[in-house]
Design an enzyme around this catalytic site. Structure first.
Site, PDB file in Angstrom:
ATOM      1  N   GLU A  70       3.560  -5.463   4.423  1.00  0.00           N
ATOM      2  CA  GLU A  70       2.556  -5.140   3.397  1.00  0.00           C
ATOM      3  C   GLU A  70       2.908  -3.837   2.675  1.00  0.00           C
ATOM      4  O   GLU A  70       2.794  -3.743   1.454  1.00  0.00           O
ATOM      5  CB  GLU A  70       1.167  -5.046   4.047  1.00  0.00           C
ATOM      6  CG  GLU A  70       0.096  -4.682   3.055  1.00  0.00           C
ATOM      7  CD  GLU A  70      -1.190  -5.477   3.196  1.00  0.00           C
ATOM      8  OE1 GLU A  70      -1.278  -6.361   4.060  1.00  0.00           O
ATOM      9  OE2 GLU A  70      -2.105  -5.199   2.403  1.00  0.00           O
TER      10      GLU A  70
ATOM     11  N   SER B 223      -5.637 -10.776   3.695  1.00  0.00           N
ATOM     12  CA  SER B 223      -4.174 -10.643   3.568  1.00  0.00           C
ATOM     13  C   SER B 223      -3.516 -10.457   4.940  1.00  0.00           C
ATOM     14  O   SER B 223      -2.468 -11.055   5.214  1.00  0.00           O
ATOM     15  CB  SER B 223      -3.790  -9.522   2.606  1.00  0.00           C
ATOM     16  OG  SER B 223      -4.451  -8.340   2.915  1.00  0.00           O
TER      17      SER B 223
ATOM     18  N   ASP C 136      -5.650  -3.576  10.313  1.00  0.00           N
ATOM     19  CA  ASP C 136      -5.965  -4.968  10.000  1.00  0.00           C
ATOM     20  C   ASP C 136      -5.010  -5.922  10.703  1.00  0.00           C
ATOM     21  O   ASP C 136      -5.423  -6.947  11.261  1.00  0.00           O
ATOM     22  CB  ASP C 136      -5.923  -5.198   8.488  1.00  0.00           C
ATOM     23  CG  ASP C 136      -6.833  -4.245   7.744  1.00  0.00           C
ATOM     24  OD1 ASP C 136      -7.733  -3.670   8.394  1.00  0.00           O
ATOM     25  OD2 ASP C 136      -6.643  -4.066   6.535  1.00  0.00           O
TER      26      ASP C 136
ATOM     27  N   GLY D 263     -12.835  -7.388   1.587  1.00  0.00           N
ATOM     28  CA  GLY D 263     -12.521  -6.330   2.541  1.00  0.00           C
ATOM     29  C   GLY D 263     -12.542  -6.829   3.975  1.00  0.00           C
ATOM     30  O   GLY D 263     -12.766  -6.061   4.913  1.00  0.00           O
TER      31      GLY D 263
ATOM     32  N   TYR E 156      -7.410   4.476  -2.648  1.00  0.00           N
ATOM     33  CA  TYR E 156      -6.937   4.425  -1.257  1.00  0.00           C
ATOM     34  C   TYR E 156      -5.715   5.322  -1.102  1.00  0.00           C
ATOM     35  O   TYR E 156      -5.645   6.154  -0.191  1.00  0.00           O
ATOM     36  CB  TYR E 156      -6.597   2.971  -0.883  1.00  0.00           C
ATOM     37  CG  TYR E 156      -6.223   2.772   0.568  1.00  0.00           C
ATOM     38  CD1 TYR E 156      -7.168   2.363   1.496  1.00  0.00           C
ATOM     39  CD2 TYR E 156      -4.928   3.004   1.014  1.00  0.00           C
ATOM     40  CE1 TYR E 156      -6.832   2.178   2.834  1.00  0.00           C
ATOM     41  CE2 TYR E 156      -4.579   2.828   2.342  1.00  0.00           C
ATOM     42  CZ  TYR E 156      -5.539   2.409   3.241  1.00  0.00           C
ATOM     43  OH  TYR E 156      -5.194   2.235   4.564  1.00  0.00           O
TER      44      TYR E 156
ATOM     45  N   HIS F 140     -10.600   4.645   7.787  1.00  0.00           N
ATOM     46  CA  HIS F 140      -9.583   5.547   7.214  1.00  0.00           C
ATOM     47  C   HIS F 140      -9.046   6.518   8.273  1.00  0.00           C
ATOM     48  O   HIS F 140      -8.632   7.619   7.949  1.00  0.00           O
ATOM     49  CB  HIS F 140     -10.124   6.292   5.986  1.00  0.00           C
ATOM     50  CG  HIS F 140     -10.278   5.385   4.798  1.00  0.00           C
ATOM     51  ND1 HIS F 140      -9.329   5.276   3.808  1.00  0.00           N
ATOM     52  CD2 HIS F 140     -11.264   4.504   4.466  1.00  0.00           C
ATOM     53  CE1 HIS F 140      -9.737   4.379   2.906  1.00  0.00           C
ATOM     54  NE2 HIS F 140     -10.897   3.894   3.291  1.00  0.00           N
TER      55      HIS F 140
END
Ligand code: GLA
Length: 372
Positions: free
Chosen positions: A148, A116, A160, A112, A212, A27
């Site tokens: 995204e 994607s 990611d 996780g 999130y 994060h």
């Protein structure tokens, strides 16, 4: 066992993008901070063959399902990630040709591990290739993130997509999420007699998207109150002063996590550069405690996996990824790996949790092309 790429038929273009785990720096990406992910050996392969016109036919090798869309469609479900990439490439001025795409994946879904991002990045590589577009690898993570964020509607950071695109085998990727400067940090576990055991907690993800987004909002609000562009601009030495300026206890905890986590990434990079891989362990564990107590994104299953791994000799352990379930990484001596794995399984059974999936990972390769 065949890999995802081997299960696809001959096509004009075939690219592979991996999932990822994050060694440390959770994060922090949407706070313009630091992350240290590495690519998984598990990857998604996409093959593509040109079709006339502006029409895309996407087949999932796993389910056999085919989704077709043209430029007027707003695509939902798994194929949205493909449509999102068509959309963002066109936004970037690429004349994307129509194509038949087939997808095969070895990245566990919903764990996780960035399945994607792997799909987005491999799709982007195939479509850029079919279009013969000049699209440098370093520019792709931002585009995939935008796909995204704006098409799929998930407010994720850039980690990611950057990991899936830019990671190199045998290395962790030290990424400055503001400048996008990168350093490939050698991470040779075998040479150090170490393993990274992944425990997929298989905890049901509940309210992940909302939580999130709420964490992200709290960070942005805090940055506003502190008068900085992003929490990355709060130095760890200035943390007590910053916390004193915030009235809300929850917001103080969120800020403390992000600021200390950035510092833990820098400290981890320093010990890896020095070749002292075991010293990353306590930093990982401190990161987990910060996620559990300050960022409040862990669940009993991942806390159990971390605690039991540490009790059975892991050098460090932490949840990886966005939270509320997902996977734990444990850094263990090679000879302790089986014992840690068994102990975690037993603890899950004793707690009545769904049995976890466990596997050992080594740092894999970011996006690459296969010739067929
Ligand atoms: C998810 C997001 C990333 C990052 C992590 C938490 O994986 O997609 O951008 O914010 O959570 O570190």
């Amino acid at each position: 066992m065949t890999t995802a790429a081997e299960r696809l038929e001959k096509a004009d273009s075939l690219w592979v993008s991996p999932g990822r785990v994050n060694l440390i720096g959770e994060h922090t990406d949407y706070n313009d901070g630091f992350v240290l992910p590495f690519a998984l050996p598990h990857a998604t392969a996409v093959s593509g063959t040109r079709l006339p016109g502006k029409r895309w036919e996407v087949t999932s090798e796993q389910t056999g399902e085919t989704v077709s869309f043209d430029l007027s469609a707003k695509v939902e479900g798994w194929a949205a990630y493909v449509a999102a990439v068509v959309w963002v490439l066109r936004e970037a001025g690429v004349d994307v040709p129509g194509a038949r795409l087939t997808i095969a994946s070895d990245v566990p879904f919903g764990a996780g591990l960035s399945s994607s991002a792997a799909l987005e990045c491999a799709t982007m590589a195939v479509l850029a290739d079919l279009a013969a577009a000049d699209l440098p690898m370093r520019d792709r993570p931002r585009l995939a993130q935008r796909a995204e964020n704006e098409y799929v509607g998930a407010p994720t950071g850039i980690m990611d997509q950057a990991a899936s695109t830019l990671c190199q085998e045998g290395h962790a990727l030290f990424l400055d999420c503001r400048s996008l400067a990168t350093e490939q940090v050698p991470f040779d576990l075998a040479a150090a007699g170490l393993k990274i055991l992944v425990v997929d907690s298989r905890a049901p993800h509940a309210h992940v998207d909302g939580e999130y987004a709420a964490r992200r909002r709290a960070c942005e609000e805090a940055a506003g109150i502190l008068g900085v562009t992003a929490l990355r601009d709060v130095d760890v030495d200035a943390l007590p002063d910053a916390l004193a300026k915030l009235d809300d206890e929850t917001m103080r905890r969120r800020v403390r996590h992000v600021v200390t986590e950035d510092q833990r990434v820098l400290d981890t990079v320093a010990v890896l550069r020095a070749g002292d891989l075991r010293a990353a362990g306590p930093l990982m564990t401190a990161s987990h405690e910060s996620m559990r107590d300050d960022y409040e994104i862990t669940v009993p299953q991942v806390d159990t996996a971390v605690r039991v791994a540490l009790e059975h000799g892991a050098h460090g352990a932490r949840m990886t990824g966005g939270g509320f379930g997902g996977c734990v990484l444990a850094l263990v001596d090679e000879e302790r790996c089986d014992a840690v794995e068994t102990a975690v399984r037993e603890a899950f059974a004793a707690s009545g949790f769904t049995p976890p999936d466990t596997f050992v990972v080594t740092p894999g390769q970011g996006t690459y092309q296969l010739s067929r």
